[in-house]
Design a protein around this motif. Structure first.
Motif, mmCIF file in Angstrom:
data_model
loop_
_atom_site.group_PDB
_atom_site.id
_atom_site.type_symbol
_atom_site.label_atom_id
_atom_site.label_comp_id
_atom_site.label_asym_id
_atom_site.label_seq_id
_atom_site.Cartn_x
_atom_site.Cartn_y
_atom_site.Cartn_z
ATOM 1 N N LEU A 45 0.843 -1.087 -0.094
ATOM 2 C CA LEU A 45 0.183 -0.232 0.017
ATOM 3 C C LEU A 45 0.844 1.139 -0.024
ATOM 4 O O LEU A 45 0.554 2.338 -0.629
ATOM 5 C CB LEU A 45 -0.885 0.150 1.125
ATOM 6 N N LEU B 121 1.961 1.632 -3.516
ATOM 7 C CA LEU B 121 0.899 2.415 -4.337
ATOM 8 C C LEU B 121 0.704 3.423 -4.088
ATOM 9 O O LEU B 121 0.881 4.663 -5.152
ATOM 10 C CB LEU B 121 -0.384 1.670 -4.016
ATOM 11 N N LEU C 64 -3.116 -8.715 -2.593
ATOM 12 C CA LEU C 64 -2.688 -7.394 -2.373
ATOM 13 C C LEU C 64 -1.443 -6.966 -3.288
ATOM 14 O O LEU C 64 -1.531 -5.660 -3.793
ATOM 15 C CB LEU C 64 -2.322 -7.109 -0.755
ATOM 16 N N LYS D 134 -3.498 -6.406 -6.575
ATOM 17 C CA LYS D 134 -4.163 -5.108 -6.536
ATOM 18 C C LYS D 134 -3.502 -3.855 -6.726
ATOM 19 O O LYS D 134 -3.863 -2.865 -7.185
ATOM 20 C CB LYS D 134 -5.128 -5.225 -5.417
ATOM 21 N N ALA E 190 -3.854 -1.087 -9.363
ATOM 22 C CA ALA E 190 -4.389 0.225 -8.979
ATOM 23 C C ALA E 190 -3.352 1.435 -9.385
ATOM 24 O O ALA E 190 -3.719 2.514 -10.016
ATOM 25 C CB ALA E 190 -4.599 0.367 -7.357
ATOM 26 N N THR F 178 -3.675 1.933 -13.224
ATOM 27 C CA THR F 178 -5.151 2.540 -13.537
ATOM 28 C C THR F 178 -4.941 3.925 -13.282
ATOM 29 O O THR F 178 -5.374 4.826 -13.912
ATOM 30 C CB THR F 178 -6.132 2.130 -12.562
ATOM 31 N N ALA F 179 -4.155 4.183 -12.163
ATOM 32 C CA ALA F 179 -3.913 5.680 -11.769
ATOM 33 C C ALA F 179 -2.970 6.509 -12.813
ATOM 34 O O ALA F 179 -3.140 7.631 -13.163
ATOM 35 C CB ALA F 179 -3.430 5.776 -10.384
ATOM 36 N N ALA G 218 -4.781 7.689 -15.631
ATOM 37 C CA ALA G 218 -5.311 9.036 -15.324
ATOM 38 C C ALA G 218 -4.543 10.224 -15.615
ATOM 39 O O ALA G 218 -4.874 11.288 -16.289
ATOM 40 C CB ALA G 218 -6.051 8.780 -13.982
ATOM 41 N N SER H 159 -10.004 8.396 -13.263
ATOM 42 C CA SER H 159 -9.745 8.846 -11.763
ATOM 43 C C SER H 159 -10.532 8.256 -10.815
ATOM 44 O O SER H 159 -10.182 7.522 -10.018
ATOM 45 C CB SER H 159 -9.651 10.311 -11.669
ATOM 46 N N ALA I 100 -12.028 5.320 -11.298
ATOM 47 C CA ALA I 100 -12.053 3.829 -11.348
ATOM 48 C C ALA I 100 -10.515 3.539 -10.841
ATOM 49 O O ALA I 100 -10.450 2.426 -10.092
ATOM 50 C CB ALA I 100 -11.725 3.287 -12.981
ATOM 51 N N ALA I 101 -9.486 4.369 -10.819
ATOM 52 C CA ALA I 101 -8.274 4.084 -10.315
ATOM 53 C C ALA I 101 -8.588 4.265 -8.648
ATOM 54 O O ALA I 101 -7.920 3.469 -8.053
ATOM 55 C CB ALA I 101 -7.191 5.238 -10.615
ATOM 56 N N THR J 269 -10.089 1.018 -7.643
ATOM 57 C CA THR J 269 -9.037 -0.138 -7.645
ATOM 58 C C THR J 269 -8.229 -0.028 -6.405
ATOM 59 O O THR J 269 -7.819 -1.132 -5.756
ATOM 60 C CB THR J 269 -8.330 -0.025 -9.124
ATOM 61 N N ALA J 270 -7.946 1.215 -6.136
ATOM 62 C CA ALA J 270 -6.900 1.376 -4.979
ATOM 63 C C ALA J 270 -7.565 1.023 -3.637
ATOM 64 O O ALA J 270 -7.292 0.125 -2.658
ATOM 65 C CB ALA J 270 -6.219 2.826 -4.873
ATOM 66 N N GLN K 293 -9.856 -1.252 -3.148
ATOM 67 C CA GLN K 293 -9.947 -2.611 -2.906
ATOM 68 C C GLN K 293 -8.388 -3.191 -2.292
ATOM 69 O O GLN K 293 -8.404 -4.103 -1.585
ATOM 70 C CB GLN K 293 -10.262 -3.455 -4.123
ATOM 71 N N ALA K 294 -7.217 -2.312 -2.924
ATOM 72 C CA ALA K 294 -6.135 -2.905 -2.303
ATOM 73 C C ALA K 294 -5.905 -2.433 -0.811
ATOM 74 O O ALA K 294 -5.532 -3.478 -0.011
ATOM 75 C CB ALA K 294 -5.038 -2.195 -3.241
ATOM 76 N N PHE K 295 -6.447 -1.270 -0.370
ATOM 77 C CA PHE K 295 -6.578 -0.943 0.906
ATOM 78 C C PHE K 295 -7.391 -1.584 1.853
ATOM 79 O O PHE K 295 -7.378 -1.875 3.019
ATOM 80 C CB PHE K 295 -6.896 0.563 1.033
#
Lengths: 302, 302
Positions: free
Chosen positions: A93, A96, A142, A145, A149, A152-153, A156, B146, B148-149, B152-153, B155-157
């Motif tokens: 995390l 990320l 994790l 994920k 993430a 995906t970011a 953006a 943004s 969606a990102a 996704t994040a 779900q990681a957290f």
């Protein structure tokens, strides 16, 4: 007189890691200004690479680094990779979060191109084929994920005048400099020392890709204009049993292999093999190291 | 004697916004400790809501807010929403980045449940059906990317002891308190003032969902244990032409509608309608406001 072309200022993160080190080697031959960052700077002659120590798990240090250096290109290899722990460790995390800090600062300071080291673990694990723009992104871990993430970011942050971004989804890298606790180094060390090797049934099919090929493709992606995710794999399904038997055959110690001595981890996908159509077609890349000679070289040098 | 049950401390972000305000109303009737954050605190009596002013576009302010308040629940409605600009404005990246700061701090301080306001714009836009776990997430706009990102994040957290997370992908909300520049308020205002209404051909099908229903579902998601993304829509395909003609009929001014006066925006999806199977089955939710009476009430009150 024309102005001289702008020098590419490349920042490689995770530059002392397994993959980062090979990327650095691949970049040394390029006509660029090369910067490397790691938690601590390696000892010994540093050559033409400008090193910086920075803990990239900290978002503010990461922002400062990018603001100070203003790289035109970032090849982001840094992440936690401790075998056995990286799948579930909460440090994912931090990587990320600070990855977003990096993207935000990179965009703010005019960054041109970002390429990140992703993972096949971003895909849904029970797919038949792993195709970049078709197979669902549905990571079970994790680690997967957090990488998904960040990608995906990154897309953006690429919008409307942001940096161009690409992402390499790495399958099963192997080669010199690997962590001794990972599969292949563990098997080689045990066989050389005459210790029994406790294995699962070994019928999982994986896509072993030499770390020099990984580095070569990541660097190609970094200097390409193509955006999106690309599989980083050789595209050849190889069972873990095959690799173990190959190594044992070369070391004349097949009796040390003990298949089935360890249970198959739950949720371990049976098949994880890259579809290489997109990377071949768009990047024009193919791996140069075949598995068997790659393993032979490892046996000699490890 | 049993210890008293822990009081739920709920933080609503974007609490002065169109959707956040209705969420706040829906939460006022619950037995919770209610906190609201917005860029500036509204004037007038604040009732039992504890308000804080905070610019949530700043990651560090966001972290401090969560660390100070230590909410058990966050309903995250804050985001930029300026009509015409929000699709592409770079402020989306600030919301994404500070959303991660919020999730990171929330997890660190023992947060239990996070529900975020997502968007149907996360889906690939030319799908036939919009089904939460099937339709590809492939946003065309910076806003969609943004959001969606951030999901996704989130779900990681949520992994391994993190907060339980859910996400509402909101379709076309309408109702009292809407921004006057959005479609329905614009049409009503023009018709009431006798001005011509310049429209596209109007055959795009949308899923209009009353903002009170949106708020009701988001609050249900917040207090549910179910994780994942849920469509927030009524599930009824309605063309923009139908809505305009309905409003003009009620206001006895059909001649003011000028269909085709404006070009269809490029990349405007023809159909954006929620599949409501998952939300019905898992959350047991259905909208309570039908479109026509919802529009009637708007005409009376706007």
């Amino acid at each position: 007189m024309d102005a001289p072309p702008r020098v590419r200022r490349v920042l490689v993160t995770g530059a002392t890691g397994f993959i980062g080190r090979h990327c650095l080697n691949a970049l040394l031959m390029r006509d660029i200004e090369l910067h490397a960052v790691a938690q601590s700077i390696p000892k010994g002659p540093l050559g033409r690479t400008a090193w910086r120590a920075c803990d990239l798990r900290d978002p503010q240090s990461t922002e400062r680094l990018v603001a100070d250096l203003r790289p035109s290109h970032i090849l982001h290899c840094a992440w936690m990779a401790t075998p056995g722990r990286f799948w579930t460790d909460l440090e994912n995390l931090q990587w990320l979060y600070s990855g977003l800090a990096m993207l935000s600062a990179f965009r703010k300071h005019g960054g041109e191109r970002f390429t990140g080291a992703g993972t096949c673990a971003e895909y849904i694990s029970d797919a038949d084929k792993f195709i970049e723009e078709q197979t669902p992104i549905s990571p079970a871990t994790l680690y997967g994920k957090s990488k998904a993430a960040l990608w995906t970011a990154a897309q953006a942050f690429a919008s409307d005048g942001g940096p161009s971004v690409s992402w390499g989804r790495i399958f099963m890298p192997y080669g010199p400099g690997d962590n001794p606790q990972r599969l292949i180094p563990t098997i080689i060390a045990a066989l050389k020392e005459g210790r029994p090797v406790l294995l699962t049934a070994g019928n999982q099919e994986r896509d072993f890709v030499h770390v020099k090929d990984v580095a070569d493709l990541l660097v190609k992606l970094l200097f390409s204009e193509h955006t999106g995710a690309f599989n980083v794999g050789a595209g050849r399904p190889t069972s873990i049993r095959y690799v173990a038997e190959y190594l044992a055959g070369k070391l004349a110690s097949p009796k040390l292999l003990n298949f089935g001595a360890r249970p198959m981890p739950t949720n371990e996908p049976l098949k994880l093999v890259a579809d290489t159509e997109r990377v071949t077609r768009i990047i024009g890349w193919a791996p140069s190291v075949t598995l068997e000679p790659g393993l032979d070289a490892l046996i000699e040098n490890e």
